[in-house]
Design a protein around this motif. Structure first.
Motif, PDB file in Angstrom:
ATOM      1  N   UNK A 178      -9.846   5.151 -10.681  1.00 20.02           N
ATOM      2  CA  UNK A 178     -11.390   4.995 -10.513  1.00 20.02           C
ATOM      3  C   UNK A 178     -11.764   3.196 -10.694  1.00 20.02           C
ATOM      4  N   UNK A 179     -11.142   2.667 -11.638  1.00 21.39           N
ATOM      5  CA  UNK A 179     -11.290   1.213 -11.630  1.00 21.39           C
ATOM      6  C   UNK A 179     -10.854   0.490 -10.308  1.00 21.39           C
ATOM      7  N   UNK A 180      -9.459   1.014 -10.114  1.00 27.62           N
ATOM      8  CA  UNK A 180      -8.760   0.419  -8.833  1.00 27.62           C
ATOM      9  C   UNK A 180      -9.661   0.431  -7.594  1.00 27.62           C
ATOM     10  N   UNK A 181     -10.321   1.742  -7.466  1.00 25.04           N
ATOM     11  CA  UNK A 181     -11.164   1.787  -6.464  1.00 25.04           C
ATOM     12  C   UNK A 181     -12.337   1.023  -6.251  1.00 25.04           C
ATOM     13  N   UNK A 182     -13.054   0.842  -7.503  1.00 25.45           N
ATOM     14  CA  UNK A 182     -14.010  -0.104  -7.712  1.00 25.45           C
ATOM     15  C   UNK A 182     -13.772  -1.453  -7.296  1.00 25.45           C
ATOM     16  N   UNK A 183     -12.768  -1.983  -7.874  1.00 24.47           N
ATOM     17  CA  UNK A 183     -12.353  -3.431  -7.532  1.00 24.47           C
ATOM     18  C   UNK A 183     -12.108  -3.349  -6.224  1.00 24.47           C
ATOM     19  N   UNK A 184     -11.332  -2.643  -5.330  1.00 23.37           N
ATOM     20  CA  UNK A 184     -10.982  -2.733  -4.100  1.00 23.37           C
ATOM     21  C   UNK A 184     -12.427  -2.570  -3.047  1.00 23.37           C
ATOM     22  N   UNK A 194      -7.457  -7.609  -4.255  1.00 21.24           N
ATOM     23  CA  UNK A 194      -6.107  -7.560  -4.403  1.00 21.24           C
ATOM     24  C   UNK A 194      -5.764  -6.781  -5.651  1.00 21.24           C
ATOM     25  N   UNK A 195      -6.505  -7.153  -6.790  1.00 20.93           N
ATOM     26  CA  UNK A 195      -6.096  -6.452  -7.951  1.00 20.93           C
ATOM     27  C   UNK A 195      -6.360  -5.006  -7.692  1.00 20.93           C
ATOM     28  N   UNK A 229      -6.070  -3.264  -4.929  1.00 24.59           N
ATOM     29  CA  UNK A 229      -5.307  -2.644  -4.202  1.00 24.59           C
ATOM     30  C   UNK A 229      -3.826  -2.243  -4.829  1.00 24.59           C
ATOM     31  N   UNK A 230      -3.526  -3.666  -5.671  1.00 25.65           N
ATOM     32  CA  UNK A 230      -2.456  -3.443  -6.409  1.00 25.65           C
ATOM     33  C   UNK A 230      -2.375  -2.121  -7.578  1.00 25.65           C
ATOM     34  N   UNK A 231      -3.451  -1.963  -8.142  1.00 28.20           N
ATOM     35  CA  UNK A 231      -3.876  -0.945  -9.096  1.00 28.20           C
ATOM     36  C   UNK A 231      -3.460   0.483  -8.255  1.00 28.20           C
ATOM     37  N   UNK A 232      -4.079   0.572  -7.186  1.00 24.88           N
ATOM     38  CA  UNK A 232      -3.908   1.930  -6.366  1.00 24.88           C
ATOM     39  C   UNK A 232      -2.461   1.919  -6.099  1.00 24.88           C
ATOM     40  N   UNK A 233      -1.665   0.978  -5.415  1.00 26.14           N
ATOM     41  CA  UNK A 233      -0.190   1.059  -5.364  1.00 26.14           C
ATOM     42  C   UNK A 233       0.367   1.497  -6.623  1.00 26.14           C
ATOM     43  N   UNK A 234       0.253   0.783  -7.543  1.00 25.10           N
ATOM     44  CA  UNK A 234       0.840   1.079  -8.969  1.00 25.10           C
ATOM     45  C   UNK A 234       0.716   2.831  -9.250  1.00 25.10           C
ATOM     46  N   UNK A 235      -0.556   3.108  -8.756  1.00 20.45           N
ATOM     47  CA  UNK A 235      -0.891   4.392  -9.223  1.00 20.45           C
ATOM     48  C   UNK A 235      -0.298   5.610  -8.219  1.00 20.45           C
ATOM     49  N   UNK A 236       0.330   5.266  -7.001  1.00 20.19           N
ATOM     50  CA  UNK A 236       0.838   5.979  -6.101  1.00 20.19           C
ATOM     51  C   UNK A 236       2.550   5.891  -6.378  1.00 20.19           C
ATOM     52  N   UNK A 237       2.882   4.799  -6.974  1.00 26.57           N
ATOM     53  CA  UNK A 237       4.355   4.836  -7.275  1.00 26.57           C
ATOM     54  C   UNK A 237       4.443   5.702  -8.454  1.00 26.57           C
TER      55      UNK A 237
END
Length: 79
Positions: free
Chosen positions: A4-10, A63-64, A66-74
């Protein structure tokens, strides 16, 4: 970071770009931005600097996110 935080930042980063692009277009077209001789006024310079800083911060925040979302996916793929 939560999804949720990652989506908000993106989303904030994307929103920031949309808003500031519109602002710069309006700033460029404003009569207050240009002196009679065609040179930029102090009003234009100050607001352009504000817009550039906002573009940079919006990009960093996005970018922060986006990286948070990528980390969750990985993390899901590795699990």
């Amino acid at each position: 970071m939560s999804r949720r935080t990652a989506l908000f930042l993106l989303g904030f980063g994307i929103w920031s770009w949309i808003i500031w692009i519109t602002f710069v277009k309006n700033l460029w077209a404003s009569d207050n931005s240009w002196a009679p001789d065609g040179s930029a006024t102090g009003f234009f310079v100050v607001h352009l600097i504000l817009a550039i800083v906002s573009f940079v911060l919006g990009t960093i925040i996005g970018v922060i996110g986006w990286r948070g979302l990528r980390t969750k996916r990985r993390a899901k793929v590795d699990a």
